[in-house]
Design a protein around this motif. Structure first.
Motif, PDB file in Angstrom:
ATOM      1  N   ARG A 156      42.302  30.275  40.025  1.00 48.17           N
ATOM      2  CA  ARG A 156      42.316  31.356  38.678  1.00 48.17           C
ATOM      3  C   ARG A 156      43.010  32.119  38.460  1.00 48.17           C
ATOM      4  NH1 ARG A 156      37.333  30.634  37.374  1.00 48.17           N
ATOM      5  NH2 ARG A 156      38.045  32.105  36.224  1.00 48.17           N
ATOM      6  N   TYR A 157      44.919  32.154  38.925  1.00 53.12           N
ATOM      7  CA  TYR A 157      45.310  32.923  38.853  1.00 53.12           C
ATOM      8  C   TYR A 157      46.863  32.207  38.154  1.00 53.12           C
ATOM      9  CZ  TYR A 157      43.875  35.846  42.218  1.00 53.12           C
ATOM     10  OH  TYR A 157      42.348  36.273  42.676  1.00 53.12           O
ATOM     11  N   ARG A 158      47.198  32.743  36.846  1.00 56.35           N
ATOM     12  CA  ARG A 158      48.457  32.106  36.217  1.00 56.35           C
ATOM     13  C   ARG A 158      49.676  33.319  37.532  1.00 56.35           C
ATOM     14  NH1 ARG A 158      47.503  29.100  32.984  1.00 56.35           N
ATOM     15  NH2 ARG A 158      49.398  28.680  32.225  1.00 56.35           N
ATOM     16  N   PHE A 159      50.407  31.591  37.843  1.00 56.01           N
ATOM     17  CA  PHE A 159      51.723  32.319  38.610  1.00 56.01           C
ATOM     18  C   PHE A 159      52.929  31.511  38.306  1.00 56.01           C
ATOM     19  CE2 PHE A 159      48.717  30.337  41.770  1.00 56.01           C
ATOM     20  CZ  PHE A 159      50.010  29.499  42.152  1.00 56.01           C
ATOM     21  N   ARG A 160      54.322  32.382  38.876  1.00 53.26           N
ATOM     22  CA  ARG A 160      55.797  31.945  38.657  1.00 53.26           C
ATOM     23  C   ARG A 160      54.831  30.063  39.484  1.00 53.26           C
ATOM     24  NH1 ARG A 160      60.947  32.756  36.619  1.00 53.26           N
ATOM     25  NH2 ARG A 160      59.932  34.693  36.111  1.00 53.26           N
ATOM     26  N   GLY A 161      55.663  28.884  39.207  1.00 61.09           N
ATOM     27  CA  GLY A 161      55.219  27.865  40.259  1.00 61.09           C
ATOM     28  C   GLY A 161      54.571  27.543  40.545  1.00 61.09           C
ATOM     29  N   ARG A 162      53.387  27.972  39.653  1.00 55.77           N
ATOM     30  CA  ARG A 162      51.936  27.190  39.693  1.00 55.77           C
ATOM     31  C   ARG A 162      51.810  25.299  40.000  1.00 55.77           C
ATOM     32  NH1 ARG A 162      46.137  28.023  37.299  1.00 55.77           N
ATOM     33  NH2 ARG A 162      47.124  26.772  34.795  1.00 55.77           N
ATOM     34  N   SER A 163      52.392  25.068  38.476  1.00 56.51           N
ATOM     35  CA  SER A 163      52.147  23.488  38.285  1.00 56.51           C
ATOM     36  C   SER A 163      53.358  22.810  38.880  1.00 56.51           C
ATOM     37  CB  SER A 163      52.695  23.538  36.972  1.00 56.51           C
ATOM     38  OG  SER A 163      53.817  24.274  36.138  1.00 56.51           O
ATOM     39  N   VAL A 164      54.170  23.778  39.421  1.00 51.14           N
ATOM     40  CA  VAL A 164      55.185  22.675  40.633  1.00 51.14           C
ATOM     41  C   VAL A 164      54.819  22.290  41.945  1.00 51.14           C
ATOM     42  CG1 VAL A 164      57.675  21.644  41.545  1.00 51.14           C
ATOM     43  CG2 VAL A 164      57.287  23.235  38.831  1.00 51.14           C
TER      44      VAL A 164
ATOM     45  N   ALA B 204      45.429  49.677  28.097  1.00 55.47           N
ATOM     46  CA  ALA B 204      46.988  49.521  29.355  1.00 55.47           C
ATOM     47  C   ALA B 204      46.859  49.264  30.921  1.00 55.47           C
ATOM     48  CB  ALA B 204      47.148  51.267  30.197  1.00 55.47           C
ATOM     49  N   ARG B 205      45.316  49.130  31.201  1.00 60.11           N
ATOM     50  CA  ARG B 205      44.424  48.677  31.948  1.00 60.11           C
ATOM     51  C   ARG B 205      44.619  46.410  32.234  1.00 60.11           C
ATOM     52  NH1 ARG B 205      39.164  49.440  34.882  1.00 60.11           N
ATOM     53  NH2 ARG B 205      40.114  51.430  36.017  1.00 60.11           N
ATOM     54  N   ARG B 206      44.501  46.597  30.178  1.00 53.06           N
ATOM     55  CA  ARG B 206      43.769  45.040  29.772  1.00 53.06           C
ATOM     56  C   ARG B 206      45.259  44.729  29.353  1.00 53.06           C
ATOM     57  NH1 ARG B 206      40.031  45.554  25.781  1.00 53.06           N
ATOM     58  NH2 ARG B 206      39.128  46.269  26.660  1.00 53.06           N
ATOM     59  N   SER B 207      46.360  45.140  29.433  1.00 52.02           N
ATOM     60  CA  SER B 207      47.475  44.435  29.350  1.00 52.02           C
ATOM     61  C   SER B 207      48.407  44.412  30.610  1.00 52.02           C
ATOM     62  CB  SER B 207      48.058  45.476  27.942  1.00 52.02           C
ATOM     63  OG  SER B 207      48.718  46.574  28.875  1.00 52.02           O
ATOM     64  N   ALA B 208      48.124  45.535  31.233  1.00 53.35           N
ATOM     65  CA  ALA B 208      48.961  44.980  32.987  1.00 53.35           C
ATOM     66  C   ALA B 208      47.977  44.032  32.665  1.00 53.35           C
ATOM     67  CB  ALA B 208      48.684  46.410  33.409  1.00 53.35           C
ATOM     68  N   ARG B 209      48.324  43.718  34.084  1.00 50.97           N
ATOM     69  CA  ARG B 209      47.717  42.447  35.506  1.00 50.97           C
ATOM     70  C   ARG B 209      46.709  42.577  35.707  1.00 50.97           C
ATOM     71  NH1 ARG B 209      52.273  40.801  38.120  1.00 50.97           N
ATOM     72  NH2 ARG B 209      52.893  39.227  36.821  1.00 50.97           N
ATOM     73  N   LYS B 210      45.098  42.431  35.916  1.00 50.25           N
ATOM     74  CA  LYS B 210      44.639  42.297  36.510  1.00 50.25           C
ATOM     75  C   LYS B 210      44.571  42.540  37.783  1.00 50.25           C
ATOM     76  CE  LYS B 210      42.414  38.842  33.762  1.00 50.25           C
ATOM     77  NZ  LYS B 210      41.235  38.453  33.580  1.00 50.25           N
ATOM     78  N   TYR B 211      45.319  41.765  38.531  1.00 50.00           N
ATOM     79  CA  TYR B 211      45.337  41.786  39.778  1.00 50.00           C
ATOM     80  C   TYR B 211      46.906  42.100  40.313  1.00 50.00           C
ATOM     81  CZ  TYR B 211      46.708  36.989  37.721  1.00 50.00           C
ATOM     82  OH  TYR B 211      46.970  36.659  37.640  1.00 50.00           O
ATOM     83  N   PRO B 212      46.924  42.465  41.697  1.00 46.99           N
ATOM     84  CA  PRO B 212      48.779  42.242  42.485  1.00 46.99           C
ATOM     85  C   PRO B 212      49.306  41.127  42.018  1.00 46.99           C
ATOM     86  CG  PRO B 212      46.982  43.015  44.015  1.00 46.99           C
ATOM     87  CD  PRO B 212      45.511  42.734  42.625  1.00 46.99           C
TER      88      PRO B 212
ATOM     89  N   SER C 297      51.286  39.410  44.266  1.00 43.81           N
ATOM     90  CA  SER C 297      51.090  38.513  45.135  1.00 43.81           C
ATOM     91  C   SER C 297      49.824  37.809  45.698  1.00 43.81           C
ATOM     92  CB  SER C 297      50.978  39.837  45.989  1.00 43.81           C
ATOM     93  OG  SER C 297      50.285  40.792  46.963  1.00 43.81           O
ATOM     94  N   ALA C 298      48.887  38.605  44.441  1.00 48.35           N
ATOM     95  CA  ALA C 298      47.651  37.685  45.246  1.00 48.35           C
ATOM     96  C   ALA C 298      47.439  36.206  44.825  1.00 48.35           C
ATOM     97  CB  ALA C 298      47.026  38.574  44.264  1.00 48.35           C
ATOM     98  N   PRO C 299      48.187  35.932  44.242  1.00 42.45           N
ATOM     99  CA  PRO C 299      48.239  33.945  44.073  1.00 42.45           C
ATOM    100  C   PRO C 299      48.764  33.260  45.931  1.00 42.45           C
ATOM    101  CG  PRO C 299      49.321  35.265  42.185  1.00 42.45           C
ATOM    102  CD  PRO C 299      48.589  36.258  43.008  1.00 42.45           C
TER     103      PRO C 299
END
Lengths: 292, 421, 297
Positions: free
Chosen positions: A109-117, C5-13, C15-17
Motif C-alpha cells: 500500500r505504500y511507496r517508500f524509499r528502498g521498497r523494491s530493494v 494542499a492535502r492532496r499534494s502532501a503525502r496522505k500518511y506519515p 514513517s508509516a511504511p
C-alpha cells in the motif's frame, strides 16, 4: 446474512438450468478427485489398524483389525512429540502471520524509499535452499544463545518470505479508494490496516496461516539441528528417529506400526483444526466483500 | 523490472564481499568456546539399545562423570556432527558413528587418537576392526558386520534340499536352482536390495574375496577383474531368476520371510538374527546360520564386511579424558557384556576369557551363531571416501542389474568415478 | 489545510511504511537475510571440517561446474520440475474452479480431504507409497495385474522412478495449492460472473476473461512457490529412492546435501547452492515475466 442467502440463491437458481448430465459429470469428477486424494490416507488408516504381520495385505478391507499399533505409539514419545509439534507450529503461525500481514500491507500500500530493494532481497532469499542455510542459522542461534529452545525453530520459520509475498499479493488487490475514504474519516494508518484491510483479506490470512502452520508442522532440518533432546523432538524428527533404527538393522520390533498409528493420531486433530479454521477464514467470507 | 534486478544484483554482490570478510575475521575470535565443567560428558548415540546400558554400566563405573546422552537418528549423525564441528563449539565429547561413515570423518583429523590405548592391543582384534585416519587409531568397530548366509533349513527340507557342509558358492547356487524348480520360482535363497543397500551387499561379496576400493593410505586399489567377476556372479544370479528384490527396511520384507518366499539371505548379525527373531518369532527352530561360503574349495574361509558402528571422541570437545574412559570402558568385562547384550557380536578376540560368550541360541536350533559368525573374519577394508564410493557403486550396480551396462563396464565406470576424486 | 494542499502532501506519515515492515525485518534480517549472506560468503571459502576457513575465490564454483554429477543433478531436477509444473498448475486451477462451483458445504468438505495429504509426515507418506507402489504386494500393481498389466517397477526403473516421484508430489501438494487458489477465487466478486453470464459467456470464456486475469496474483504466487519447491526437491526423493536407480532421481539439493554433509566440503555445497539459487531466480523472473506479459495481451 440476508445478503449471503440471496447470493446463494442466485447461484443455485443458475445451477437449476444446467443439464443433469453436466451436474452428474461434475459430481463424478469431484468424486474421482476425492477418491484419489483420500486413497493413500485410507491406506494409511487401514495399515495402522492391521497387525504388523499383515502390513503387506492387499485387500481393501483388512481381514483383522487391532489397536495394538496405537498402544505401541503411546509407548513411544509420540504424544510428547505431537505436543511439541503443535506448540511450535501454532506459535510460528501466530507470529508469522502477524509480521507478514503488517509487512505485506506496508509493501503493497505504500511507496517508500528502498521498497523494491528490500522486497527483492526478501524474494531472493527464497531461492537459497534451506540445506545451505542450516549452518549459518545454527551459528546465529548459538550467538543468540537460543539453541535447544523452541525459539530457535520458531523465529526462522516465522520470517517466511513466501508468506510475505502471498499477503502482499492479497493486499495489493484492494482498491485504493477504500483507504482514501477511511483516511478522510480521520483513521490512522494502523486503523486502516486493522479495520479496513485485514477483514478484506481474511482468506489470504487463512492461506498464509495454513502455509506457515504446515511449514512448521513438516519442518525437518531446522528442528533436527536446533533441538537435540529426544523429548524436544517434533513429529517428523521423532518418526525419522524411529525409522532410522530400522535402517541400521538394530531395531527389535518393526516401528511401522507406531509410525502409521502416530501419523494418524497427528492428522486427526489437524483435520479438525482445518475444519474450524475454514469456518473462520474461508467460510465466513461474503462473496461481494471486495467490490466496494 | 530490469533495472530493479540489476540493482538487486549489485546489492547482493557488495554484501557477499562484506560477508566473506566478516566470516573470515570472526572465525579467529569465535573459536573460544564456553568452558564446560570437566565432569560433564556428552555422548551422541543412534542405537536405541545403547542408552540404558550406558546409564547402568558406564555411569556406575565412572560416577565422576555427569553423563548426558543425546539420541540422534542414524541418518543425521554426520550432518549434526558437521554442523557442530563447523560451528566450533557445542561439540559432543563422544559420538557413535556408523562404520561406513567413519573413514571420511577420521580423515578430517578431528578425532581423539587412541593409539596409546588401542595400539598395544592390536593382536586382540581381527584385521579390519581397528579404524582411524592419518595414521592414528581412532576407535575399534563394535557389532562388526561379518556376513553370513541365513537359511530356513526347514523350508528347504520340505523340498528335500539342504546346504552341504562347508559349501562353496557353486554348491549354494546349485541348491538355489533346485529350489527354483521345486517351488516354481516362488522361493528364493538370495536377496538383492535396491540402492545403497544393494551396493553394500555387492561390496560385502567383493570384500569376502579380498577386494577393496581404497588402501589404508586412501589410494585407489581396486582389483578390477575381481570386482567384475563378483558382479558377474551376482548379476548372473539375478538373470537366472534366483534373486528376491527387496530390503529388510520394507514393511513387507518380513512377510516374504513369513510366507517362506525368502528362505535364505546373506546378512549381518543385527538384521540376520536379532531382527529375524523379533519379526518372525514363529519360525524359531527353522533357521540356521551357514558361515560365508568359499569361492573355491581350497580357499581360506573369509567373509565380507557389511557395516558396524563405533564410538569416537572429539579433539575439540571439553572432556577428552572422559571420552577415552568411555570408549575403553566397552572393553572392560561390564562393557563387553553390554556389547554382547546389545549388539550380539563382540569384536574383541579375548572377550571369551572375560565374559560368557558360549550362548546357544534356541531360535537357531541351539547353534551358537554369535561365535560362528565372529569366527570367520573379513579381510581389511577401508571405508575411505565412502559417500562418493557408495554412490558410484550404487549407480553402476543399478545399471548392471537393469542390463544397461555389462559388469565389466559397470566396474570401469566405478573406477573412472573414483579416480576423479 | 486546504483540500488541494492535502492532496499534494503525502496522505500518511513518512514513517508509516517502515513501521509496518519493521517487525518482519526484525526477524528476517538475522534469521533469513543473515543466513543467506553467510551462505553466500561460505561459497567463496575452502572450509575443511573443524579447521579455519580459507578464502578460495571462485575455486568451489569451478569444482562444482566441472563435476558431471552436478550437471546430472540439475538436469534431473529440471526434468522433474517441468513434468511436475505442467501437471500441477492446470490440475490445481481446475480443482479450484471446480470447488467454487460446488455448494459451500460440499466444497468445504472436499477441501479438507484434498488438503489432508500435505499434513502427513513424509516418513508415513513414503511407507504408504511403498506399499502402493510395491512390485509384489503393492495395491496398484495388484489392480494392474487384474487387467493383465505389470508388474510395473515404479521406483526401481530408471525411466519410471522420476515420474513416480512426480505423482507422489502432485498427490501431496495438489490440494494445498488448490485451496490457496480457491481462497483467491473467493475474492472475485460474484457480480463479475453474473455479468459475464448475462453476456452469454461459456464456462471457458468465463475462466479465460474473468477468473484467470483476476486470479493472476494468486496464480503467480502458486507458480513461484511450487517451482521453488520443485527446484528444491529433496526429502521425498531421499526417503523413497535415495536418488536412484542409477541416479535417475538425484536432485540438485541432494547434490548439495552430499557435498556439505557427506563429503564435508561446505564451500562446495554452498557454491552449488548459489548456482541453484541463480537458476531459481532466473526461472522465477521468467515465470513472472510470462504471466505479466500475458496481462498486456
Amino acid at each position: 446474512m440476508r445478503k449471503r442467502v440471496a447470493g446463494r440463491e442466485v447461484t443455485r437458481s443458475g445451477r437449476k438450468h444446467k443439464p443433469i448430465a453436466q451436474r452428474l459429470g461434475r459430481g463424478a469428477v469431484v468424486g474421482l478427485i476425492v477418491v484419489v486424494a483420500a486413497f493413500p490416507l485410507y491406506w494409511l488408516l487401514i495399515s495402522s489398524l492391521k497387525p504388523s504381520t499383515r502390513l503387506g495385505e492387499v485387500a481393501l478391507i483388512p481381514s483383522s483389525v487391532t489397536f495394538e499399533n496405537y498402544i505401541a505409539a503411546f509407548d513411544t514419545q509420540i504424544p510428547r512429540w505431537l505436543l511439541n509439534t503443535f506448540g511450535i507450529a501454532l506459535l510460528t503461525t501466530l507470529l508469522g502471520v502477524s509480521v507478514a500481514a503488517l509487512a505485506g500491507f506496508g509493501f503493497a500500500r505504500y511507496r517508500f524509499r528502498g521498497r523494491s530493494v528490500l522486497f527483492g532481497m526478501v524474494l531472493a532469499s527464497l531461492a537459497i535452499p534451506e540445506y545451505a542455510l542450516v549452518l549459518p542459522q545454527f551459528t546465529i542461534m548459538r550467538q543468540f544463545g537460543l539453541l535447544n529452545t523452541w525459539a530457535a525453530v520458531i523465529l526462522p520459520l516465522a520470517a517466511n518470505a513466501l508468506v510475505l509475498f502471498l499477503l502482499r499479493q492479497y493486499f495489493s488487490q484492494l482498491p485504493e479508494e477504500l483507504f482514501d475514504a477511511a483516511r478522510l474519516d480521520g483513521s490512522g494508518e494502523f486503523r486502516l490496516f486493522w479495520t479496513v484491510a485485514v477483514p478484506l483479506v481474511r482468506p489470504g490470512l487463512g492461506a498464509a496461516g495454513l502455509l506457515l502452520f504446515l511449514n512448521a508442522w513438516n519442518a525437518y532440518l531446522l528442528p533436527l539441528v536446533m533441538l537435540t533432546n529426544s523429548d524436544q523432538f517434533t513429529m517428523p524428527i521423532g518418526l525419522a528417529f524411529l525409522h532410522s533404527q530400522l535402517n541400521f538393522g538394530i531395531v527389535e520390533t518393526s516401528p511401522w506400526g507406531a509410525i502409521t498409528a502416530g501419523t494418524v493420531i497427528s492428522i486427526v486433530p489437524l483435520i479438525l483444526c482445518l475444519l474450524v479454521m475454514q469456518r473462520q477464514f474461508i467460510g465466513s467470507l461474503t462473496a461481494g466483500a471486495v467490490k466496494a | 523490472m530490469n533495472r530493479a534486478w540489476k540493482r538487486k544484483a549489485v546489492v547482493c554482490g557488495v554484501t557477499a564481499v562484506a560477508v566473506v570478510l566478516t566470516a573470515c575475521g570472526s572465525d579467529d575470535a569465535g573459536s573460544t568456546g564456553d568452558e564446560e565443567s570437566a565432569d560433564e560428558l556428552e555422548i551422541w548415540v543412534f542405537s536405541s539399545s545403547a542408552p540404558p546400558v550406558i546409564e547402568d554400566g558406564f555411569t556406575a563405573a565412572f560416577p565422576q562423570y555427569d553423563v548426558e546422552i543425546v539420541e540422534v537418528p542414524i541418518a543425521d549423525v554426520t550432518q549434526r556432527l558437521v554442523v557442530a564441528l563447523q560451528g566450533g563449539d557445542d561439540l559432543p565429547d563422544v559420538v557413535q558413528v556408523p562404520l561406513r561413515e567413519s573413514g571420511g570423518l577420521f580423515a578430517t583429523g578431528q578425532f581423539l587418537d587412541l593409539s596409546e590405548e588401542l595400539g598395544p592391543m592390536e593382536d586382540d582384534f581381527a584385521d579390519g576392526i581397528l579404524v582411524g585416519g592419518n595414521g592414528e587409531i581412532n576407535s575399534f568397530t563394535m557389532g562388526p558386520g561379518n556376513m553370513g548366509l541365513w537359511v530356513n533349513q526347514e523350508a528347504l527340507a520340505e523340498h528335500g534340499l539342504a546346504i552341504p557342509d562347508n559349501p562353496t558358492w557353486d554348491d549354494v547356487v546349485a541348491v538355489a536352482r533346485e529350489l527354483q524348480t521345486a517351488s516354481g520360482g516362488k522361493q528364493y535363497l538370495f536377496v538383492q536390495p535396491p540402492g545403497t543397500n544393494g551396493a553394500n551387499m555387492f561390496n560385502a561379496f567383493f570384500n569376502s574375496r579380498g577386494g577393496t576400493w581404497w588402501d589404508e593410505d586412501g589410494e585407489l586399489a581396486v582389483d578390477e577383474d575381481l570386482a567384475t567377476q563378483t558382479l558377474e556372479f551376482m548379476v548372473g544370479l539375478d538373470q537366472e531368476g534366483l534373486v528376491y528384490h527387496g530390503v529388510w527396511t520394507d514393511a513387507t520384507y518380513w512377510d516374504a520371510i513369513r510366507n517362506q518366499e525368502i528362505v535364505g539371505w546373506t546378512m549381518n548379525f543385527g538384521v540376520g538374527s536379532t531382527s529375524l527373531q523379533e519379526n518372525v518369532p514363529e519360525q524359531s527352530g527353522q533357521w540356521q546360520l551357514v558361515t560365508w561360503p568359499t569361492w573355491a574349495e581350497s580357499d581360506e574361509q573369509r567373509t565380507g564386511v557389511f557395516g558396524g558402528s563405533l564410538y569416537a571422541g572429539l579433539d575439540g570437545a571439553d572432556n577428552p579424558q572422559g571420552a577415552r574412559d568411555f570408549i575403553m570402558w566397552w572393553l572392560t568385562p561390564e562393557g563387553l557384556q553390554a556389547q554382547a547384550d546389545t549388539l550380539g557380536l563382540v569384536s574383541y578376540r579375548r572377550a571369551a576369557e572375560e565374559i560368557d560368550l558360549d550362548i546357544e541360541d534356541p531360535y537357531f536350533g541351539g547353534q551358537n551363531v554369535r561365535h560362528d559368525l565372529a569366527s570367520v573374519p573379513y579381510p581389511a577394508f577401508h571405508f575411505f571416501h565412502w559417500p562418493e564410493t557408495e554412490a558410484a557403486i550404487t549407480a553402476a550396480v543399478d545399471q548392471a542389474y537393469a542390463g544397461d551396462l555389462t559388469p565389466a563396464e559397470a566396474v570401469e565406470q566405478i573406477v573412472a568415478e573414483l579416480s576423479a576424486l | 489545510m486546504s483540500a488541494t494542499a492535502r492532496r499534494s502532501a503525502r496522505k500518511y506519515p513518512a514513517s508509516a511504511p517502515y513501521l509496518f515492515i519493521a517487525p518482519f525485518f526484525v526477524l528476517f534480517v538475522p534469521f533469513g537475510a543473515g543466513s543467506v549472506l553467510l551462505a553466500l560468503g561460505i561459497s567463496f571459502l575452502d572450509w575443511p571440517l573443524g579447521q579455519p576457513p580459507e578464502f578460495a575465490g571462485f575455486d568451489k564454483f569451478a569444482t562444482v561446474l566441472d563435476d558431471p554429477l552436478f550437471g546430472k543433478a540439475m538436469g534431473n531436477t529440471l526434468y522433474m520440475l517441468v513434468g511436475f509444473l505442467l501437471a500441477l498448475l492446470p490440475l490445481c486451477l481446475f480443482v479450484a474452479v471446480l470447488l467454487k462451483q460446488l455448494r459451500r458445504r460440499t466444497a468445504n468438505l472436499v477441501q479438507v480431504v484434498i488438503f489432508a495429504p500435505i499434513t502427513m509426515s513424509l516418513i508415513a507418506v513414503a511407507l504408504v507409497f511403498d506399499l502402493l507402489y510395491n512390485e509384489r504386494v503393492g495395491f496398484v500393481n495388484n489392480v494392474l495385474d487384474l487387467v493383465g498389466v505389470g508388474p510395473v517397477p515404479f521406483l526401481t526403473d530408471a525411466d519410471l522412478a522420476p515420474w513416480s516421484i512426480i505423482a507422489l508430489r502432485i498427490w501431496r501438494v495438489l490440494g494445498y495449492y488448490a485451496v490457496i487458489l480457491y481462497a483467491g477465487l473467493q475474492s472475485i466478486p460474484d457480480e463479475y460472473y453474473e455479468a459475464a453470464q448475462l453476456d452469454g459467456a461459456g464456462a471457458w470464456q468465463r475462466f479465460r476473461h474473468v477468473t484467470f486475469p483476476l486470479l493472476k496474483p494468486v496464480t503467480l504466487f502458486v507458480l513461484v512457490a511450487s517451482s521453488i519447491a520443485a527446484w528444491e526437491l529433496f526429502a521425498e526423493v531421499q526417503v523413497l529412492t535415495d536418488g536412484g536407480p542409477a541416479r535417475s532421481t538425484l536432485t540438485a539439493v541432494m547434490y548439495i546435501f552430499g557435498a556439505s554433509f557427506e563429503q564435508f566440503d561446505l564451500g562446495k555445497g554452498a557454491a552449488a547452492s548459489v548456482l541453484l539459487a541463480a537458476a531459481i531466480i532466473v526461472s522465477t523472473a521468467v515465470a513472472s515475466r510470462l504471466l505479466r506479459s500475458d496481462d498486456r495481451a
